[in-house]
Write an enzyme that holds these catalytic residues in place. Structure first.
Site, mmCIF file in Angstrom:
data_model
loop_
_atom_site.group_PDB
_atom_site.id
_atom_site.type_symbol
_atom_site.label_atom_id
_atom_site.label_comp_id
_atom_site.label_asym_id
_atom_site.label_seq_id
_atom_site.Cartn_x
_atom_site.Cartn_y
_atom_site.Cartn_z
ATOM 1 N N GLN A 66 0.769 -1.172 0.035
ATOM 2 C CA GLN A 66 -0.163 0.125 0.019
ATOM 3 C C GLN A 66 0.893 1.234 0.087
ATOM 4 O O GLN A 66 0.675 2.210 -0.585
ATOM 5 C CB GLN A 66 -1.115 0.089 1.142
ATOM 6 C CG GLN A 66 -1.623 1.272 1.325
ATOM 7 C CD GLN A 66 -2.656 1.502 0.428
ATOM 8 O OE1 GLN A 66 -2.962 0.857 -0.530
ATOM 9 N NE2 GLN A 66 -2.987 2.943 0.175
ATOM 10 N N GLU A 67 2.060 1.179 0.594
ATOM 11 C CA GLU A 67 3.019 2.322 0.703
ATOM 12 C C GLU A 67 3.620 2.522 -0.602
ATOM 13 O O GLU A 67 3.757 3.643 -0.936
ATOM 14 C CB GLU A 67 3.939 2.106 2.112
ATOM 15 C CG GLU A 67 3.556 2.195 3.297
ATOM 16 C CD GLU A 67 2.965 3.602 3.810
ATOM 17 O OE1 GLU A 67 3.292 4.494 3.173
ATOM 18 O OE2 GLU A 67 2.436 3.780 4.734
ATOM 19 N N SER A 68 4.127 1.442 -1.185
ATOM 20 C CA SER A 68 5.031 1.851 -2.350
ATOM 21 C C SER A 68 5.041 0.736 -3.503
ATOM 22 O O SER A 68 5.895 0.968 -4.300
ATOM 23 C CB SER A 68 6.369 1.493 -1.721
ATOM 24 O OG SER A 68 6.782 0.330 -1.265
#
Length: 507
Positions: A309-311
């Site tokens: 989800q972050e990267s």
């Protein structure tokens, strides 16, 4: 006087067939449960009911039945079956006290079974593979290779529809569960099948090429099924369901198993990309997630889901706000953790794991799992201060500040001045952590499911199925065809792919 015993015997012989059902209740089911100390439940081995989790058995029906057994003060034993027919046969043979298997209430079976209170509503849907056949109504479905589970509610419905469309044919399989037939559709081995909307909502996240064409019946209700003679057990079930509706336990179960599905639209492109990257990118970092998971006591699948989800598992990712790396750490956080290079995957993953663990540790002890983890994820995204504001706001609105399902209702309010003006930490884009947690839970569910399938040796969708099948652009979706459940007539409506309703609670 000597004739009386003979008359009594004759009278009993005459009345025995009439009293048979009463005599069969000489030892009622409730007495049997209390004597043995065990509630025997027959269920289905499936994502919506009962399955082997990471370190224990899980599933909506498993947890529900376990809670009910605890209410009765007894242990619970499960009998696992594959199809509805097998479940009902087990119940009919007296091998189980009740069926908790995601079964649809069948009013025509009222003379054979008792039903508990309704707890979920579903629709039967025609499900095919994107890029394959495109039936838009019942007539066009006759041209597809249709497979359903033998002696299932789906086959019952097809028999009804066959009265309207005699040329409708199908193959019934008694070796596969509905989830396994869905996988066959995804693999391109079967054109289409029928499945309940709650089953589709979960499984298309594992098999994103599955597409809903149209519903074939009206809303149906799920309920526990009991033998006709289980009168006293049935009363206990009804009373207990009323209790868990009132005290919030039923809501907690829905949040646990459907919280990442309810209210979330299905993103085919994102899902397909995620599953593709599970084979392309994840293997390079999986050992790092597992290493950090052991150190910080967090499931590696959850850390990997958060990192995606972050990267999108890109160790060189960066944003305009200055966060960088696979876990998108800020410069301040990295400095506090002694991380010199945020682009180093190991440092970033361990840093993110520590930060999430720290958020979870700092939350009040009144917040229990799994809500503690979901709220910690929200704090990771928006900050612990705004979470504290949201908890205070939840209290003001008579909501539970310790429950994620309540906090996600109030977090978006922190972007409105009439609410954030009285908070300690002020304005926040509160809808972002709500979406963030939903996406992380979504990815975590897929990773956990795939790991479970690997462990059990089942087919796993890490690779593209049947690559010979062409992909169909989203904008070229077919016309939806629906059957009017009241009169069986076909209704055609133009539009996009048929929507999969979120699992609907029946209260």
């Amino acid at each position: 006087m000597r004739r009386y015993p003979t008359l009594v015997v004759l009278l009993l012989l005459v009345l025995l067939p009439v009293l048979g059902c009463d005599l069969s209740m000489k030892r009622p089911i409730m007495d049997e449960i209390r004597k043995t100390g065990v509630l025997v439940v027959v269920t289905r081995n499936a994502p919506t009911t009962y399955y082997q989790g990471r370190d224990r058995v899980e599933g909506f029906e498993h947890d529900l039945a376990t809670l009910f057994a605890a209410h009765l003060g007894v242990k619970v034993a499960f009998i696992k079956k594959q199809s509805r027919g097998e479940v009902l046969q087990t119940l009919h043979e007296g091998k189980a006290h009740l069926a908790a298997a995601g079964l649809v209430r069948q009013e025509e079976d009222g003379d054979r079974y008792l039903y508990g209170p309704d707890y979920q509503s579903v629709f039967q849907q025609v499900v095919c593979r994107r890029g394959g056949v495109r039936p838009t109504n019942l007539l066009k479905l006759t041209q597809a290779k249709l497979t359903v589970v033998k002696e299932s509610a789906y086959e019952d419905r097809l028999r009804e529809l066959q009265q309207l469309v005699p040329q409708l044919t199908w193959h019934s399989d008694d070796n596969l569960s509905v989830e396994q037939v869905l996988e066959q559709v995804w693999l391109g081995k079967v054109d289409c099948t029928l499945a309940d909307s709650n089953v589709v909502a979960l499984n298309r996240r594992y098999y994103p090429e599955l597409t809903v064409k149209f519903p074939i019946n009206a809303e149906q209700r799920l309920a526990w099924t009991l033998p006709k003679r289980a009168v006293f057990l049935h009363k206990e079930v009804v009373t207990w369901f009323n209790e868990i509706r009132s005290n919030g336990q039923l809501d907690e179960l829905f949040e646990k198993y459907y919280g990442f599905v309810e209210g979330q639209s299905f993103d085919f492109v994102d899902n397909r990309q995620f599953i593709k990257r599970m084979s392309e990118r994840l293997p390079s970092y999986k050992h790092l997630f597992m290493e950090a998971a052991r150190k910080y006591h967090i499931p590696w699948q959850l850390l990997a889901a958060q990192a995606y989800q972050e990267s999108h598992w890109d160790p060189k990712a960066r944003s305009s706000t200055g966060v960088r790396g696979i876990m998108m750490l800020t410069q301040v956080t990295a400095k506090a953790l002694g991380i010199d290079d945020r682009l180093d995957p190991k440092s970033s993953i361990h840093g993110g794991a520590w930060y999430l663990s720290n958020m979870r540790r700092r939350l009040p002890s009144t917040i229990t799992e799994p809500d503690r983890t979901w709220i910690a994820l929200a704090a990771y995204n928006v900050g612990l201060g705004h979470i504290s504001d949201a908890r205070r706001l939840a209290k003001k609105q008579n909501l539970n500040p310790n429950r994620w399902s309540d906090l996600r209702q109030v977090l978006p309010l922190l972007s409105q001045s009439k609410y954030f003006k009285d908070t300690k930490f002020g304005y926040a884009r509160g809808d972002e952590p709500v979406r963030y947690v939903a996406k992380v839970r979504h990815y975590n569910d897929i990773l956990t499911r795939m790991e479970r399938k690997n462990y059990t040796g089942e087919t796993t969708p890490f690779v593209e199925p049947n690559t010979a099948l062409p992909m169909v652009p989203l904008k070229e979706q077919a016309v939806i065809g629906e059957i009017n459940p009241m009169d069986g007539r076909m209704v055609e409506t133009s539009g996009k792919e048929a929507a999969v309703p979120s699992p609907k609670r029946r209260y």
